[in-house]
Write a protein that holds these residues in place. Structure first.
Motif, PDB file in Angstrom:
ATOM      1  N   LYS A  85      49.612 -26.207  45.280  1.00 57.68           N
ATOM      2  CA  LYS A  85      48.196 -25.844  45.358  1.00 57.68           C
ATOM      3  C   LYS A  85      47.960 -24.432  44.827  1.00 57.68           C
ATOM      4  CE  LYS A  85      46.525 -29.611  47.012  1.00 57.68           C
ATOM      5  NZ  LYS A  85      45.604 -30.400  46.172  1.00 57.68           N
ATOM      6  N   THR A  86      48.895 -23.534  45.136  1.00 57.32           N
ATOM      7  CA  THR A  86      48.786 -22.155  44.645  1.00 57.32           C
ATOM      8  C   THR A  86      48.968 -22.105  43.131  1.00 57.32           C
ATOM      9  OG1 THR A  86      49.645 -21.297  46.738  1.00 57.32           O
ATOM     10  CG2 THR A  86      49.735 -19.818  44.857  1.00 57.32           C
ATOM     11  N   ALA A  87      49.933 -22.886  42.626  1.00 58.51           N
ATOM     12  CA  ALA A  87      50.194 -22.917  41.180  1.00 58.51           C
ATOM     13  C   ALA A  87      48.972 -23.406  40.409  1.00 58.51           C
ATOM     14  CB  ALA A  87      51.395 -23.805  40.879  1.00 58.51           C
ATOM     15  N   GLU A  88      48.212 -24.350  40.982  1.00 57.91           N
ATOM     16  CA  GLU A  88      46.989 -24.821  40.329  1.00 57.91           C
ATOM     17  C   GLU A  88      46.035 -23.661  40.065  1.00 57.91           C
ATOM     18  OE1 GLU A  88      45.002 -27.909  42.408  1.00 57.91           O
ATOM     19  OE2 GLU A  88      46.451 -29.450  41.890  1.00 57.91           O
ATOM     20  N   ILE A  89      45.892 -22.786  41.070  1.00 55.12           N
ATOM     21  CA  ILE A  89      44.990 -21.631  40.941  1.00 55.12           C
ATOM     22  C   ILE A  89      45.546 -20.629  39.930  1.00 55.12           C
ATOM     23  CG2 ILE A  89      43.970 -19.670  42.180  1.00 55.12           C
ATOM     24  CD1 ILE A  89      44.069 -21.439  44.720  1.00 55.12           C
ATOM     25  N   LEU A  90      46.852 -20.365  40.018  1.00 53.43           N
ATOM     26  CA  LEU A  90      47.463 -19.343  39.161  1.00 53.43           C
ATOM     27  C   LEU A  90      47.467 -19.763  37.688  1.00 53.43           C
ATOM     28  CD1 LEU A  90      50.490 -18.093  41.305  1.00 53.43           C
ATOM     29  CD2 LEU A  90      48.104 -17.367  41.338  1.00 53.43           C
ATOM     30  N   VAL A  91      47.782 -21.033  37.420  1.00 51.83           N
ATOM     31  CA  VAL A  91      47.782 -21.515  36.034  1.00 51.83           C
ATOM     32  C   VAL A  91      46.358 -21.482  35.470  1.00 51.83           C
ATOM     33  CG1 VAL A  91      48.213 -23.525  34.557  1.00 51.83           C
ATOM     34  CG2 VAL A  91      49.857 -22.912  36.331  1.00 51.83           C
ATOM     35  N   ALA A 178      29.621 -15.605  42.505  1.00 55.81           N
ATOM     36  CA  ALA A 178      29.584 -16.435  43.713  1.00 55.81           C
ATOM     37  C   ALA A 178      29.057 -17.842  43.461  1.00 55.81           C
ATOM     38  CB  ALA A 178      28.732 -15.746  44.779  1.00 55.81           C
ATOM     39  N   TRP A 179      28.175 -18.022  42.474  1.00 56.67           N
ATOM     40  CA  TRP A 179      27.565 -19.345  42.277  1.00 56.67           C
ATOM     41  C   TRP A 179      28.247 -20.185  41.212  1.00 56.67           C
ATOM     42  CZ3 TRP A 179      25.381 -20.392  37.445  1.00 56.67           C
ATOM     43  CH2 TRP A 179      25.087 -19.292  36.637  1.00 56.67           C
ATOM     44  N   SER A 180      29.326 -19.673  40.639  1.00 57.35           N
ATOM     45  CA  SER A 180      30.054 -20.394  39.596  1.00 57.35           C
ATOM     46  C   SER A 180      31.474 -20.700  40.065  1.00 57.35           C
ATOM     47  CB  SER A 180      30.107 -19.544  38.322  1.00 57.35           C
ATOM     48  OG  SER A 180      31.079 -20.041  37.427  1.00 57.35           O
ATOM     49  N   PRO A 181      31.977 -21.909  39.817  1.00 60.29           N
ATOM     50  CA  PRO A 181      33.353 -22.233  40.237  1.00 60.29           C
ATOM     51  C   PRO A 181      34.410 -21.433  39.493  1.00 60.29           C
ATOM     52  CG  PRO A 181      32.445 -23.984  38.868  1.00 60.29           C
ATOM     53  CD  PRO A 181      31.314 -23.045  39.164  1.00 60.29           C
ATOM     54  N   ILE A 182      34.036 -20.807  38.362  1.00 62.71           N
ATOM     55  CA  ILE A 182      34.994 -20.004  37.599  1.00 62.71           C
ATOM     56  C   ILE A 182      34.599 -18.522  37.604  1.00 62.71           C
ATOM     57  CG2 ILE A 182      35.827 -21.852  36.107  1.00 62.71           C
ATOM     58  CD1 ILE A 182      33.756 -21.100  34.038  1.00 62.71           C
ATOM     59  N   GLY A 183      33.658 -18.142  38.479  1.00 59.35           N
ATOM     60  CA  GLY A 183      33.146 -16.774  38.466  1.00 59.35           C
ATOM     61  C   GLY A 183      33.883 -15.798  39.341  1.00 59.35           C
ATOM     62  N   ASP A 184      34.652 -16.311  40.311  1.00 62.28           N
ATOM     63  CA  ASP A 184      35.360 -15.443  41.244  1.00 62.28           C
ATOM     64  C   ASP A 184      36.598 -16.188  41.722  1.00 62.28           C
ATOM     65  OD1 ASP A 184      35.695 -14.576  44.375  1.00 62.28           O
ATOM     66  OD2 ASP A 184      35.014 -12.887  43.168  1.00 62.28           O
ATOM     67  N   VAL A 185      37.653 -15.453  42.021  1.00 67.78           N
ATOM     68  CA  VAL A 185      38.888 -16.099  42.476  1.00 67.78           C
ATOM     69  C   VAL A 185      38.630 -16.942  43.726  1.00 67.78           C
ATOM     70  CG1 VAL A 185      41.203 -15.710  43.372  1.00 67.78           C
ATOM     71  CG2 VAL A 185      40.375 -14.321  41.491  1.00 67.78           C
ATOM     72  N   THR A 186      37.797 -16.442  44.645  1.00 65.21           N
ATOM     73  CA  THR A 186      37.565 -17.150  45.902  1.00 65.21           C
ATOM     74  C   THR A 186      36.803 -18.461  45.685  1.00 65.21           C
ATOM     75  OG1 THR A 186      35.616 -15.735  46.257  1.00 65.21           O
ATOM     76  CG2 THR A 186      37.644 -15.077  47.324  1.00 65.21           C
ATOM     77  N   THR A 187      35.798 -18.447  44.796  1.00 62.01           N
ATOM     78  CA  THR A 187      35.080 -19.699  44.517  1.00 62.01           C
ATOM     79  C   THR A 187      35.986 -20.672  43.759  1.00 62.01           C
ATOM     80  OG1 THR A 187      34.089 -18.615  42.583  1.00 62.01           O
ATOM     81  CG2 THR A 187      32.735 -18.772  44.549  1.00 62.01           C
ATOM     82  N   THR A 188      36.855 -20.131  42.910  1.00 63.26           N
ATOM     83  CA  THR A 188      37.830 -20.978  42.213  1.00 63.26           C
ATOM     84  C   THR A 188      38.769 -21.644  43.213  1.00 63.26           C
ATOM     85  OG1 THR A 188      37.759 -19.578  40.230  1.00 63.26           O
ATOM     86  CG2 THR A 188      39.675 -21.015  40.478  1.00 63.26           C
ATOM     87  N   MET A 189      39.199 -20.878  44.227  1.00 64.83           N
ATOM     88  CA  MET A 189      40.069 -21.427  45.279  1.00 64.83           C
ATOM     89  C   MET A 189      39.374 -22.567  46.014  1.00 64.83           C
ATOM     90  SD  MET A 189      41.538 -17.840  46.791  1.00 64.83           S
ATOM     91  CE  MET A 189      41.982 -18.546  48.373  1.00 64.83           C
ATOM     92  N   LEU A 190      38.106 -22.367  46.373  1.00 69.68           N
ATOM     93  CA  LEU A 190      37.359 -23.396  47.097  1.00 69.68           C
ATOM     94  C   LEU A 190      37.112 -24.626  46.222  1.00 69.68           C
ATOM     95  CD1 LEU A 190      34.786 -21.050  48.874  1.00 69.68           C
ATOM     96  CD2 LEU A 190      36.546 -22.410  50.013  1.00 69.68           C
ATOM     97  N   TRP A 191      36.882 -24.383  44.924  1.00 75.39           N
ATOM     98  CA  TRP A 191      36.636 -25.479  43.978  1.00 75.39           C
ATOM     99  C   TRP A 191      37.895 -26.299  43.763  1.00 75.39           C
ATOM    100  CZ3 TRP A 191      37.056 -25.206  38.119  1.00 75.39           C
ATOM    101  CH2 TRP A 191      36.504 -26.343  37.526  1.00 75.39           C
ATOM    102  N   ILE A 192      39.005 -25.611  43.482  1.00 69.00           N
ATOM    103  CA  ILE A 192      40.268 -26.314  43.254  1.00 69.00           C
ATOM    104  C   ILE A 192      40.758 -26.975  44.539  1.00 69.00           C
ATOM    105  CG2 ILE A 192      42.714 -25.958  42.691  1.00 69.00           C
ATOM    106  CD1 ILE A 192      41.847 -23.898  40.630  1.00 69.00           C
ATOM    107  N   MET A 321      49.439  -9.588  35.148  1.00 67.77           N
ATOM    108  CA  MET A 321      50.473 -10.263  35.934  1.00 67.77           C
ATOM    109  C   MET A 321      50.553  -9.745  37.378  1.00 67.77           C
ATOM    110  SD  MET A 321      51.763 -12.835  34.583  1.00 67.77           S
ATOM    111  CE  MET A 321      53.041 -13.094  35.807  1.00 67.77           C
ATOM    112  N   PRO A 322      50.326  -8.432  37.633  1.00 68.12           N
ATOM    113  CA  PRO A 322      50.319  -7.986  39.046  1.00 68.12           C
ATOM    114  C   PRO A 322      49.316  -8.750  39.897  1.00 68.12           C
ATOM    115  CG  PRO A 322      50.441  -6.088  37.589  1.00 68.12           C
ATOM    116  CD  PRO A 322      50.225  -7.287  36.707  1.00 68.12           C
ATOM    117  N   SER A 323      48.156  -9.059  39.337  1.00 68.11           N
ATOM    118  CA  SER A 323      47.148  -9.824  40.087  1.00 68.11           C
ATOM    119  C   SER A 323      47.636 -11.239  40.368  1.00 68.11           C
ATOM    120  CB  SER A 323      45.833  -9.890  39.300  1.00 68.11           C
ATOM    121  OG  SER A 323      45.290  -8.608  39.118  1.00 68.11           O
ATOM    122  N   ILE A 324      48.286 -11.859  39.384  1.00 74.45           N
ATOM    123  CA  ILE A 324      48.807 -13.214  39.551  1.00 74.45           C
ATOM    124  C   ILE A 324      49.853 -13.243  40.661  1.00 74.45           C
ATOM    125  CG2 ILE A 324      50.117 -15.061  38.426  1.00 74.45           C
ATOM    126  CD1 ILE A 324      47.270 -14.840  37.384  1.00 74.45           C
TER     127      ILE A 324
END
Length: 464
Positions: A85-91, A178-192, A321-324
């Motif tokens: 699940k984490t790899a999905e977000i990171l890739v 906040a309103w886009s699934p690709i706009g913030d890491v947290t919304t991306t996490m919730l979307w994925i 890469m530090p963020s990843i």
């Protein structure tokens, strides 16, 4: 043993929060606490009374009756599940970051700079706020902030003026993400994580997010800092450094925007669509780079490097890469807490002790106050672990309004402190913005925007 693991998590969390004081990059405590937490689980597996089945989102019955080998096998399966699940977000993030770097390689963001012709501060404030709001929804709030502050540095020489603009860009970029699934890491996490869908995220959060940006910008436009015109504007008539700048800009943004559509059509995970988008963008990047055009000014130290290297390789070497690695550490550390059922138990006690505020949310009745406090908390500590924790704490289904309120609160609440969001941290680094200057001058605007947007969410959700 559970107490020790919680203590490791708390100490690691504090180290992440105080990274600027400790002078230690936050990826280090994130990776250390992740590794130690799972090592302690492996060593004390027989002592734990319960285990959380992440796949079915429920506490396992009769976990204590299992043998040692069965428990170890279950732990390995759980760790592999969370790694997947984490790899999905990171890739996904790697693909998005690489596309953005390819656009930058071709100087594609100079296309935006060409739209800004005004010298009036108030007009420029509105232009940058709107650009930050919509651009962050496409290329994420962190990248949008970097791009716009870079443009700002070319348009405004006076740093004292620039940091005011930077402060409002942070608010607008976080609101836009906040309103886009690709706009913030947290919304991306919730979307994925299949907690929100792109369509419902837009329906629930576009108006609250827009107000979260518009109200602070409107108030700021009356402040002395945004009166008059820009002085000592630097003349820059060079234009883009590549004739393919605009093409790569629109192609890259189009590729990123196509990802939610790809997911909707194929029902495949978002990272598959992002890899397809990256592949298409990379093909054009390689073709255009082979036309022997000059990317840099004649005599530049980078000319020889860029002339003989693939734009894709160059772009991959520049991604964060530090963020990843930070996301890897923090998400798996939170997964360790979730697997022991600690987050599940904490959510239950939180819901039992917190007073209800406003309309109760569906199913388990999580109060609005709890979610708003998460927003305030995301300003103090990183919003990524907060949202990761919420994924283990609550079990509401896809597109329940709780997940959308969490996306809003975690995404926009971080604007209240400059260290509360990735956009704020990068702006702090680029412009050397003082923590207390931001707290005094910008934080109150961010708070007003956050509260207005939250109120708007409570109203609009009743119609959806």
């Amino acid at each position: 043993m559970e107490t020790i693991i919680v203590l490791v998590f708390v100490v690691g969390y504090l180290a992440i929060t105080l990274e600027h004081n400790l002078k230690i990059d936050k990826l280090i405590p994130a990776l250390v606490m992740m590794a130690i937490s799972w090592a302690l689980i492996a060593l004390g597996i027989d002592a734990f009374p319960q285990w959380f089945d992440s796949a079915n989102h429920t506490l396992m019955e009769n976990f204590g009756l299992l043998g040692h080998e069965e428990k170890m096998h279950l732990m390995e399966e759980t760790l592999l599940h969370h790694l997947g699940k984490t790899a999905e977000i990171l890739v996904f993030l790697l693909g998005a970051m690489t596309i953005v770097e390819i656009i930058d390689y071709f100087d594609g963001f100079s296309t935006i700079k060409g739209f800004i012709k005004t010298k009036n501060k108030k007009t420029m404030l509105w232009i940058f706020s709107l650009l930050a709001f919509f651009l962050s929804a496409i290329i994420d709030n962190l990248t949008a902030t970097i791009v716009l502050i870079s443009i700002l540095q070319k348009l405004i020489q006076d740093r004292n003026t620039r940091i005011w603009f930077a402060g409002l860009i942070i608010i607008a970029a976080n609101a836009g993400g906040a309103w886009s699934p690709i706009g913030d890491v947290t919304t991306t996490m919730l979307w994925i994580g299949k907690k929100v869908s792109a369509g419902h995220l837009f329906a629930y959060l576009f108006v609250p997010s827009l107000l979260c940006m518009l109200v602070p910008t409107f108030i700021a436009s009356f402040l002395p800092a945004f009166k008059g015109k820009i002085e000592n504007e630097e003349s820059d008539d060079e234009g883009p450094k590549s004739k393919f700048s605009a093409t790569m800009f629109y192609l890259g943004l189009g590729g990123i925007v196509s990802v939610p559509i790809f997911k909707q059509v194929t029902h495949l995970p978002p990272y598959v669509g992002m890899m397809l988008a990256l592949g298409v963008v990379a093909i054009f990047a390689e073709i255009y780079s082979n036309t022997k055009f000059t990317l840099m000014d004649s005599g530049s130290d980078d000319e020889a490097f860029q002339g003989h290297h693939s734009p894709v390789h160059h772009s991959l070497s520049r991604i964060e890469m530090p963020s990843i690695l930070f996301f890897l550490g923090i998400l798996l550390a939170v997964a360790a807490m979730e697997s022991l059922g600690i987050l599940f138990g904490f959510a239950q006690s939180l819901q039992d002790t917190m007073p209800m505020l406003g309309t109760e949310l569906h199913h388990e009745g999580v109060s609005d106050l709890v979610v708003m406090l998460m927003g305030v908390g995301s300003a103090v500590i990183d919003n990524v672990p907060l949202v990761a924790a919420s994924l283990g704490m609550f079990s509401e289904p896809l597109d329940n309004e709780l997940w959308h309120f969490i996306a809003y609160s975690a995404g926009t609440g971080g604007s209240m402190l400059i260290i509360g969001s990735a956009a704020g941290v990068v702006a702090m680094g680029m412009e050397k913005i003082d923590f207390f200057w931001y707290l005094k001058k910008i934080a109150w605007l961010a708070l007003i925007g956050f509260l207005v947007g939250a109120a708007a969410f409570m109203v609009t959700r009743t119609f959806i």
